[in-house]
Design a protein around this motif. Structure first.
Motif, PDB file in Angstrom:
ATOM      1  N   ASP A   1     -46.851   5.059  31.339  1.00 16.80           N
ATOM      2  CA  ASP A   1     -45.594   4.951  32.043  1.00 16.80           C
ATOM      3  C   ASP A   1     -45.857   5.054  33.537  1.00 16.80           C
ATOM      4  O   ASP A   1     -46.012   6.128  34.076  1.00 16.80           O
ATOM      5  N   ARG A   2     -45.916   3.869  34.160  1.00 18.10           N
ATOM      6  CA  ARG A   2     -46.137   3.896  35.602  1.00 18.10           C
ATOM      7  C   ARG A   2     -44.817   3.742  36.342  1.00 18.10           C
ATOM      8  O   ARG A   2     -44.794   3.517  37.533  1.00 18.10           O
ATOM      9  N   GLY A   3     -43.713   3.790  35.579  1.00 18.81           N
ATOM     10  CA  GLY A   3     -42.432   4.027  36.207  1.00 18.81           C
ATOM     11  C   GLY A   3     -41.553   2.867  36.635  1.00 18.81           C
ATOM     12  O   GLY A   3     -40.614   3.067  37.373  1.00 18.81           O
ATOM     13  N   GLY A   4     -41.821   1.645  36.184  1.00 19.02           N
ATOM     14  CA  GLY A   4     -40.877   0.558  36.442  1.00 19.02           C
ATOM     15  C   GLY A   4     -40.982  -0.070  37.820  1.00 19.02           C
ATOM     16  O   GLY A   4     -41.753   0.354  38.672  1.00 19.02           O
ATOM     17  N   LEU A   5     -40.184  -1.137  37.995  1.00 17.91           N
ATOM     18  CA  LEU A   5     -40.144  -1.896  39.253  1.00 17.91           C
ATOM     19  C   LEU A   5     -38.690  -2.237  39.546  1.00 17.91           C
ATOM     20  O   LEU A   5     -37.893  -2.352  38.613  1.00 17.91           O
ATOM     21  N   ASP A   6     -38.364  -2.468  40.793  1.00 18.41           N
ATOM     22  CA  ASP A   6     -37.041  -3.029  41.080  1.00 18.41           C
ATOM     23  C   ASP A   6     -36.988  -4.441  40.493  1.00 18.41           C
ATOM     24  O   ASP A   6     -38.018  -5.118  40.376  1.00 18.41           O
ATOM     25  N   GLY A   7     -35.803  -4.895  40.147  1.00 18.40           N
ATOM     26  CA  GLY A   7     -35.652  -6.257  39.620  1.00 18.40           C
ATOM     27  C   GLY A   7     -35.588  -7.231  40.788  1.00 18.40           C
ATOM     28  O   GLY A   7     -34.639  -7.199  41.575  1.00 18.40           O
ATOM     29  N   PHE A   8     -36.593  -8.069  40.911  1.00 23.44           N
ATOM     30  CA  PHE A   8     -36.652  -9.039  42.005  1.00 23.44           C
ATOM     31  C   PHE A   8     -36.848 -10.440  41.466  1.00 23.44           C
ATOM     32  O   PHE A   8     -37.494 -10.631  40.430  1.00 23.44           O
ATOM     33  N   PHE A   9     -36.331 -11.414  42.198  1.00 24.40           N
ATOM     34  CA  PHE A   9     -36.667 -12.818  41.941  1.00 24.40           C
ATOM     35  C   PHE A   9     -37.262 -13.363  43.222  1.00 24.40           C
ATOM     36  O   PHE A   9     -36.778 -13.045  44.320  1.00 24.40           O
ATOM     37  N   ALA A  10     -38.314 -14.186  43.110  1.00 22.72           N
ATOM     38  CA  ALA A  10     -38.819 -14.898  44.300  1.00 22.72           C
ATOM     39  C   ALA A  10     -39.341 -16.256  43.876  1.00 22.72           C
ATOM     40  O   ALA A  10     -39.961 -16.396  42.812  1.00 22.72           O
TER      41      ALA A  10
ATOM     42  N   GLN B   1     -41.365   1.325  50.363  1.00 21.04           N
ATOM     43  CA  GLN B   1     -40.928  -0.007  49.915  1.00 21.04           C
ATOM     44  C   GLN B   1     -41.251  -0.106  48.424  1.00 21.04           C
ATOM     45  O   GLN B   1     -42.411   0.119  48.035  1.00 21.04           O
ATOM     46  N   ASP B   2     -40.271  -0.440  47.615  1.00 24.28           N
ATOM     47  CA  ASP B   2     -40.542  -0.587  46.187  1.00 24.28           C
ATOM     48  C   ASP B   2     -41.669  -1.604  45.989  1.00 24.28           C
ATOM     49  O   ASP B   2     -41.775  -2.588  46.726  1.00 24.28           O
ATOM     50  N   ALA B   3     -42.503  -1.348  44.978  1.00 28.11           N
ATOM     51  CA  ALA B   3     -43.667  -2.222  44.745  1.00 28.11           C
ATOM     52  C   ALA B   3     -43.240  -3.682  44.549  1.00 28.11           C
ATOM     53  O   ALA B   3     -43.935  -4.598  45.004  1.00 28.11           O
ATOM     54  N   ALA B   4     -42.106  -3.919  43.893  1.00 29.88           N
ATOM     55  CA  ALA B   4     -41.661  -5.313  43.694  1.00 29.88           C
ATOM     56  C   ALA B   4     -41.175  -5.909  45.014  1.00 29.88           C
ATOM     57  O   ALA B   4     -41.415  -7.091  45.304  1.00 29.88           O
ATOM     58  N   ALA B   5     -40.518  -5.092  45.838  1.00 28.93           N
ATOM     59  CA  ALA B   5     -40.006  -5.581  47.126  1.00 28.93           C
ATOM     60  C   ALA B   5     -41.149  -5.951  48.069  1.00 28.93           C
ATOM     61  O   ALA B   5     -40.961  -6.701  49.030  1.00 28.93           O
ATOM     62  N   ALA B   6     -42.347  -5.413  47.782  1.00 27.99           N
ATOM     63  CA  ALA B   6     -43.497  -5.702  48.654  1.00 27.99           C
ATOM     64  C   ALA B   6     -44.135  -7.054  48.323  1.00 27.99           C
ATOM     65  O   ALA B   6     -44.997  -7.519  49.074  1.00 27.99           O
ATOM     66  N   LEU B   7     -43.712  -7.682  47.219  1.00 24.44           N
ATOM     67  CA  LEU B   7     -44.396  -8.923  46.811  1.00 24.44           C
ATOM     68  C   LEU B   7     -43.958 -10.168  47.592  1.00 24.44           C
ATOM     69  O   LEU B   7     -44.812 -10.972  47.990  1.00 24.44           O
TER      70      LEU B   7
END
Ligand SMILES: C[S@@+](CC[C@H](N)C(=O)[O-])C[C@H]1O[C@@H](n2cnc3c(N)ncnc32)[C@H](O)[C@@H]1O
Length: 438
Positions: free
Chosen positions: A420-429, A225-231
């Motif tokens: 460089d820890r490699g970015g995140l998916d673009g999420f809005f919540a 699960q992408d780190a942003a999707a886990a939020l």
């Protein structure tokens, strides 16, 4: 595939070419097309992986490839299939670790085996050989904006300003990392899978490896699960025993988080096929949720303590993983999806208890599917207030919390000149609470 295909490496190139053609013609997700066509081509898993890698890099760099080819096609061409065959050839030469002769020869052979392109074999040979000869000049001259179609460049520049839009475009040229959500101690699992713990608590793999071979996969100790999707699921703060609905649940990354927190989860999804995958995923993880294949707009029943609405969206926040999105979606899709998102929000408002919590999220970079949706929801529903998100809830990533208290992650977050820890998916919540009546 026959044995001569196997020797020449033609099978994976044919699958990649067909997948690019079909994805662009039908404007459907590359993953779906690859799944469908792979069943016909019957390749080994290694060849299938090569086809996938070629198709993905072709979409990721489609603008650059188109530019490089146009410059080398003296008479131009309007033949889309020819252009796509040249594009998959050039993608291998410029961006993959494939011998030039293999990329050129397979493209020429594919043309020779196709009655409509047989006449173009000489042209393909000449153009691709030129691309190989001029590789360094092409790579040095490429413009980072080339790989972002105009409709998205305009949107992001308008919404975020030129500088941030350029960073988004740049981030989309790199491959996304693979992140895991772990049930247990993140540091321990990071050590076991040779990954690193992100500030948000996800474990990021540092090497590309076969996921199923990693320790803990068979035991269901973690899921991808992408780190942003886990939020978003975490922001709902699910409590043991609470009744929580996951409105658009499949394939179930967020359902798994809610179930693991001990909530009594109803996982709803319109697609029975995708819901079946959710059930398989939960099975592996040893987690339980009730499932219901229904359009969430039609859901009725007693109200919930919490609702997670991970709404269907344009998915422009996942372009690093799914670069085809940029070339298959349009402004009209966003308009249509925004209508569906607001209807699903209204349904969630209706099915929430007084005092209940709602988290609305999308993996989109577009304000119509995020910031504007939240603002319009509050205007339509005065019985709701925003429960602002604190940076401390998301690993102190201050840059990911908006002035309004919503979550907004961007593909270049977690990338800096020093680390460089490699970015995140673009999420809005956004998180809302339904006021208690009276
Ligand atoms: C963004 S994906 C959900 C991802 C999922 N929450 C996860 O974390 O794995 C959106 C899902 O919404 C489903 N969907 C689309 N429209 C729907 C509707 N009207 N009612 C219920 N599900 C819907 C799609 O089938 C798709 O599985």
């Amino acid at each position: 595939m026959d044995s001569s295909d196997r020797q020449t490496g033609l099978g994976p190139r044919r699958l990649a070419w067909r997948a690019v053609n079909e994805t662009l013609k039908r404007r459907v997700p590359l993953d779906d097309v690859l799944e469908e066509l792979a069943a016909e081509e019957r390749l080994s898993s290694r060849d299938e992986a090569l086809a996938r890698a070629i198709a993905i890099v072709t979409f990721r760099r489609l603008g650059t490839l188109g530019w490089a080819l146009r410059e080398r096609l003296s008479k131009g061409t309007r033949d889309e299939r020819l252009l796509h065959l040249l594009a998959i050839g050039a993608a291998q030469i410029l961006f993959l670790d494939v011998p030039d002769h293999a990329a050129v020869d397979t493209a020429v052979q594919l043309a020779q085996g196709d009655h409509r392109l047989r006449h173009a074999d000489g042209l393909i040979n000449a153009v691709l050989r030129r691309v190989a000869r001029e590789r360094d000049a092409i790579l040095a001259a490429q413009d980072p904006w080339l790989d972002t179609p105009d409709w998205l460049a305009k949107r992001w520049s308008g919404q975020y300003g030129e500088a941030i839009a350029a960073r988004i475009a740049e981030a989309h040229r790199t491959t996304a990392s693979v992140d895991l959500t772990v049930k247990g101690d993140a540091s321990l699992w990071a050590e076991r899978v040779d990954g690193l713990v992100l500030p948000t608590g996800s474990v990021r793999l540092t090497e590309r490896t076969a996921i199923r071979d990693l320790p803990g996969y068979a035991e269901g100790e973690w899921w991808v699960q992408d780190a942003a999707a886990a939020l978003p699921a975490r922001l709902l703060r699910p409590q043991p025993g609470e009744r929580i609905a996951d409105f658009c649940a499949a394939p179930g990354g967020k359902t798994a988080q809610l179930a693991f927190a001990g909530a009594d989860v109803l996982a709803v999804d319109r697609s029975a096929r995708r819901l079946k995958r959710l059930e398989e995923n939960l099975d592996r993880l040893g987690l339980k949720a009730q499932t219901l294949a229904i359009d969430a707009e039609k859901l009725e029943g007693p109200p919930f303590d919490g609702i997670l609405l991970d709404a269907p969206c344009s998915a422009t926040g996942t372009i690093r993983r799914h670069p085809d999105v940029a070339w298959t979606k349009s402004n009209e899709d966003i308009e249509k999806l925004a209508g569906l998102q607001s209807r699903l929000l209204d349904k969630a408002a209706q099915l929430l208890k007084d005092g209940g919590r709602l988290v609305y999220c999308t993996c989109s970079l577009e304000a119509e599917e995020g910031e504007q949706q939240a603002a319009h929801f509050l205007a339509r529903h005065p019985e709701f207030v925003r429960l602002p998100i604190e940076a401390a809830e998301i690993g102190n990533l201050d840059e990911c919390v908006t002035e309004q208290g919503d979550l907004r992650t961007l593909p270049f977050h977690l990338i800096s000149p020093t680390s460089d820890r490699g970015g995140l998916d673009g999420f809005f919540a956004a998180r809302f609470v339904k006021r208690s009546a009276g």
